[in-house]
Motif scaffolding. Sequence first.
Motif, PDB file in Angstrom:
ATOM      1  N   TYR A  77       6.121  44.730  33.057  1.00 38.31           N
ATOM      2  CA  TYR A  77       7.464  44.722  33.629  1.00 38.31           C
ATOM      3  C   TYR A  77       8.380  45.668  32.876  1.00 38.31           C
ATOM      4  CZ  TYR A  77       5.914  40.450  35.889  1.00 38.31           C
ATOM      5  OH  TYR A  77       5.229  39.553  36.634  1.00 38.31           O
ATOM      6  N   PRO A  78       9.090  46.547  33.572  1.00 39.35           N
ATOM      7  CA  PRO A  78      10.050  47.429  32.900  1.00 39.35           C
ATOM      8  C   PRO A  78      11.136  46.612  32.199  1.00 39.35           C
ATOM      9  CG  PRO A  78       9.666  48.143  35.158  1.00 39.35           C
ATOM     10  CD  PRO A  78       9.002  46.808  35.002  1.00 39.35           C
ATOM     11  N   MET A  79      11.601  47.104  31.086  1.00 33.14           N
ATOM     12  CA  MET A  79      12.618  46.412  30.276  1.00 33.14           C
ATOM     13  C   MET A  79      13.936  47.176  30.379  1.00 33.14           C
ATOM     14  SD  MET A  79      10.596  44.254  28.241  1.00 33.14           S
ATOM     15  CE  MET A  79       8.825  44.147  28.047  1.00 33.14           C
ATOM     16  N   ARG A  80      14.498  47.219  31.551  1.00 30.75           N
ATOM     17  CA  ARG A  80      15.720  47.997  31.789  1.00 30.75           C
ATOM     18  C   ARG A  80      16.902  47.479  30.978  1.00 30.75           C
ATOM     19  NH1 ARG A  80      13.534  47.312  37.057  1.00 30.75           N
ATOM     20  NH2 ARG A  80      12.543  49.226  37.722  1.00 30.75           N
ATOM     21  N   HIS A  81      16.862  46.236  30.583  1.00 34.39           N
ATOM     22  CA  HIS A  81      17.971  45.632  29.840  1.00 34.39           C
ATOM     23  C   HIS A  81      17.985  46.041  28.367  1.00 34.39           C
ATOM     24  CE1 HIS A  81      14.541  42.993  29.179  1.00 34.39           C
ATOM     25  NE2 HIS A  81      15.129  42.602  28.068  1.00 34.39           N
ATOM     26  N   ASP A  82      16.875  46.639  27.871  1.00 32.61           N
ATOM     27  CA  ASP A  82      16.763  46.999  26.457  1.00 32.61           C
ATOM     28  C   ASP A  82      15.982  48.317  26.351  1.00 32.61           C
ATOM     29  OD1 ASP A  82      16.277  47.200  23.734  1.00 32.61           O
ATOM     30  OD2 ASP A  82      15.866  45.057  23.491  1.00 32.61           O
ATOM     31  N   PRO A  83      16.688  49.457  26.293  1.00 31.36           N
ATOM     32  CA  PRO A  83      16.009  50.757  26.273  1.00 31.36           C
ATOM     33  C   PRO A  83      15.034  50.931  25.103  1.00 31.36           C
ATOM     34  CG  PRO A  83      18.357  51.033  26.677  1.00 31.36           C
ATOM     35  CD  PRO A  83      18.140  49.594  26.343  1.00 31.36           C
ATOM     36  N   ASP A  84      15.369  50.386  23.933  1.00 30.72           N
ATOM     37  CA  ASP A  84      14.462  50.502  22.787  1.00 30.72           C
ATOM     38  C   ASP A  84      13.169  49.733  23.036  1.00 30.72           C
ATOM     39  OD1 ASP A  84      16.304  52.052  21.426  1.00 30.72           O
ATOM     40  OD2 ASP A  84      17.248  50.315  20.472  1.00 30.72           O
ATOM     41  N   LEU A  85      13.296  48.558  23.607  1.00 27.32           N
ATOM     42  CA  LEU A  85      12.122  47.755  23.928  1.00 27.32           C
ATOM     43  C   LEU A  85      11.290  48.429  25.015  1.00 27.32           C
ATOM     44  CD1 LEU A  85      10.813  45.129  23.033  1.00 27.32           C
ATOM     45  CD2 LEU A  85      12.101  43.942  24.800  1.00 27.32           C
ATOM     46  N   GLU A  86      11.961  49.083  25.951  1.00 27.21           N
ATOM     47  CA  GLU A  86      11.252  49.828  27.000  1.00 27.21           C
ATOM     48  C   GLU A  86      10.437  50.959  26.393  1.00 27.21           C
ATOM     49  OE1 GLU A  86       9.992  51.298  30.798  1.00 27.21           O
ATOM     50  OE2 GLU A  86      10.437  49.338  29.950  1.00 27.21           O
ATOM     51  N   GLN A  87      10.982  51.645  25.390  1.00 26.57           N
ATOM     52  CA  GLN A  87      10.237  52.707  24.716  1.00 26.57           C
ATOM     53  C   GLN A  87       8.988  52.154  24.050  1.00 26.57           C
ATOM     54  OE1 GLN A  87      11.546  55.568  26.272  1.00 26.57           O
ATOM     55  NE2 GLN A  87      10.441  56.241  24.482  1.00 26.57           N
ATOM     56  N   LEU A  88       9.105  50.998  23.408  1.00 28.19           N
ATOM     57  CA  LEU A  88       7.949  50.376  22.765  1.00 28.19           C
ATOM     58  C   LEU A  88       6.916  49.944  23.799  1.00 28.19           C
ATOM     59  CD1 LEU A  88       9.696  48.302  19.968  1.00 28.19           C
ATOM     60  CD2 LEU A  88       8.502  50.492  19.752  1.00 28.19           C
ATOM     61  N   ARG A  89       7.378  49.459  24.933  1.00 30.08           N
ATOM     62  CA  ARG A  89       6.461  49.061  26.014  1.00 30.08           C
ATOM     63  C   ARG A  89       5.684  50.279  26.509  1.00 30.08           C
ATOM     64  NH1 ARG A  89       5.826  48.765  31.589  1.00 30.08           N
ATOM     65  NH2 ARG A  89       7.545  50.197  31.887  1.00 30.08           N
ATOM     66  N   LEU A  90       6.388  51.390  26.691  1.00 32.69           N
ATOM     67  CA  LEU A  90       5.725  52.614  27.144  1.00 32.69           C
ATOM     68  C   LEU A  90       4.738  53.121  26.099  1.00 32.69           C
ATOM     69  CD1 LEU A  90       8.744  54.444  28.824  1.00 32.69           C
ATOM     70  CD2 LEU A  90       6.851  53.250  29.945  1.00 32.69           C
ATOM     71  N   GLU A  91       5.087  52.966  24.828  1.00 31.69           N
ATOM     72  CA  GLU A  91       4.167  53.347  23.754  1.00 31.69           C
ATOM     73  C   GLU A  91       2.903  52.476  23.810  1.00 31.69           C
ATOM     74  OE1 GLU A  91       4.388  53.741  18.925  1.00 31.69           O
ATOM     75  OE2 GLU A  91       6.246  53.955  20.077  1.00 31.69           O
ATOM     76  N   CYS A  92       3.085  51.199  24.074  1.00 29.86           N
ATOM     77  CA  CYS A  92       1.937  50.293  24.208  1.00 29.86           C
ATOM     78  C   CYS A  92       1.043  50.710  25.375  1.00 29.86           C
ATOM     79  CB  CYS A  92       2.407  48.850  24.401  1.00 29.86           C
ATOM     80  SG  CYS A  92       3.071  48.087  22.915  1.00 29.86           S
ATOM     81  N   LEU A  93       1.649  51.161  26.457  1.00 31.00           N
ATOM     82  CA  LEU A  93       0.855  51.608  27.602  1.00 31.00           C
ATOM     83  C   LEU A  93       0.046  52.868  27.267  1.00 31.00           C
ATOM     84  CD1 LEU A  93       3.319  50.948  30.548  1.00 31.00           C
ATOM     85  CD2 LEU A  93       1.226  49.702  30.005  1.00 31.00           C
ATOM     86  N   LYS A  94       0.618  53.756  26.448  1.00 25.47           N
ATOM     87  CA  LYS A  94      -0.130  54.940  26.015  1.00 25.47           C
ATOM     88  C   LYS A  94      -1.310  54.534  25.132  1.00 25.47           C
ATOM     89  CE  LYS A  94       3.630  58.231  26.282  1.00 25.47           C
ATOM     90  NZ  LYS A  94       4.560  59.081  25.541  1.00 25.47           N
ATOM     91  N   ILE A  95      -1.071  53.557  24.263  1.00 30.36           N
ATOM     92  CA  ILE A  95      -2.152  53.050  23.412  1.00 30.36           C
ATOM     93  C   ILE A  95      -3.234  52.427  24.287  1.00 30.36           C
ATOM     94  CG2 ILE A  95      -2.740  51.356  21.627  1.00 30.36           C
ATOM     95  CD1 ILE A  95       0.158  51.777  20.559  1.00 30.36           C
ATOM     96  N   GLU A  96      -2.823  51.719  25.310  1.00 35.58           N
ATOM     97  CA  GLU A  96      -3.781  51.091  26.218  1.00 35.58           C
ATOM     98  C   GLU A  96      -4.683  52.134  26.879  1.00 35.58           C
ATOM     99  OE1 GLU A  96      -3.897  48.397  30.299  1.00 35.58           O
ATOM    100  OE2 GLU A  96      -1.964  48.980  29.450  1.00 35.58           O
ATOM    101  N   GLU A  97      -4.109  53.246  27.291  1.00 35.91           N
ATOM    102  CA  GLU A  97      -4.897  54.294  27.962  1.00 35.91           C
ATOM    103  C   GLU A  97      -6.039  54.796  27.089  1.00 35.91           C
ATOM    104  OE1 GLU A  97      -2.521  57.517  29.413  1.00 35.91           O
ATOM    105  OE2 GLU A  97      -1.168  56.165  30.483  1.00 35.91           O
ATOM    106  N   ALA A  98      -5.782  54.884  25.786  1.00 34.09           N
ATOM    107  CA  ALA A  98      -6.783  55.473  24.896  1.00 34.09           C
ATOM    108  C   ALA A  98      -7.674  54.452  24.198  1.00 34.09           C
ATOM    109  CB  ALA A  98      -6.081  56.330  23.846  1.00 34.09           C
ATOM    110  N   GLU A  99      -7.149  53.269  23.908  1.00 33.51           N
ATOM    111  CA  GLU A  99      -7.848  52.352  23.002  1.00 33.51           C
ATOM    112  C   GLU A  99      -8.197  50.983  23.587  1.00 33.51           C
ATOM    113  OE1 GLU A  99      -8.831  53.554  20.168  1.00 33.51           O
ATOM    114  OE2 GLU A  99      -7.655  55.400  20.223  1.00 33.51           O
ATOM    115  N   TYR A 100      -7.885  50.745  24.839  1.00 30.09           N
ATOM    116  CA  TYR A 100      -8.115  49.419  25.429  1.00 30.09           C
ATOM    117  C   TYR A 100      -9.596  49.215  25.729  1.00 30.09           C
ATOM    118  CZ  TYR A 100      -7.427  45.380  28.470  1.00 30.09           C
ATOM    119  OH  TYR A 100      -7.459  44.134  29.029  1.00 30.09           O
ATOM    120  N   THR A 101     -10.139  48.063  25.296  1.00 28.29           N
ATOM    121  CA  THR A 101     -11.535  47.743  25.593  1.00 28.29           C
ATOM    122  C   THR A 101     -11.648  46.543  26.528  1.00 28.29           C
ATOM    123  OG1 THR A 101     -11.762  46.258  23.706  1.00 28.29           O
ATOM    124  CG2 THR A 101     -12.306  48.584  23.348  1.00 28.29           C
ATOM    125  N   GLY A 102     -10.661  45.647  26.476  1.00 28.75           N
ATOM    126  CA  GLY A 102     -10.705  44.450  27.298  1.00 28.75           C
ATOM    127  C   GLY A 102     -11.691  43.419  26.807  1.00 28.75           C
ATOM    128  N   GLY A 103     -12.228  43.634  25.609  1.00 24.88           N
ATOM    129  CA  GLY A 103     -13.227  42.726  25.056  1.00 24.88           C
ATOM    130  C   GLY A 103     -12.624  41.433  24.541  1.00 24.88           C
TER     131      GLY A 103
END
Length: 113
Positions: free
Chosen positions: A59-85
């Motif tokens: 879910y986008p965090m429109r109410h907190d831009p800093d938190l939204e940046q961290l969420r987007l960073e987590c999504l980038k990490i997910e693209e490269a390092e997610y295993t789902g294990g």
Amino acid sequence: MTILLTLLLSICIFALIIWALMHMRTPRFRMERKDFLKGLEDVITGQADDNEWRVLTGYPMRHDPDLEQLRLECLKIEEAEYTGGSPYLFTRAGLEQLREVRRKLLAAEKESD
């Protein structure tokens, strides 16, 4: 007379229901920093499943831009390092990157206090 009274009462109840539905607000999901931190810690310690990760980052965090940046960073990490294990959803490198996101969040918390 009874039919007229029943019809009038039915119309009033129907109008009341329509009015109430028109004035109800749509529920909104809003994740706060403490909730995001808790979810991040659960992922890092291997206590979260895929569903919890999706709630954390879905879910986008429109109410907190800093938190939204961290969420987007987590999504980038997910693209490269997610295993789902199980129990860890990420590779070791991904977990270390998530720890860094956690550090940033904690630093932002201290700055805002």
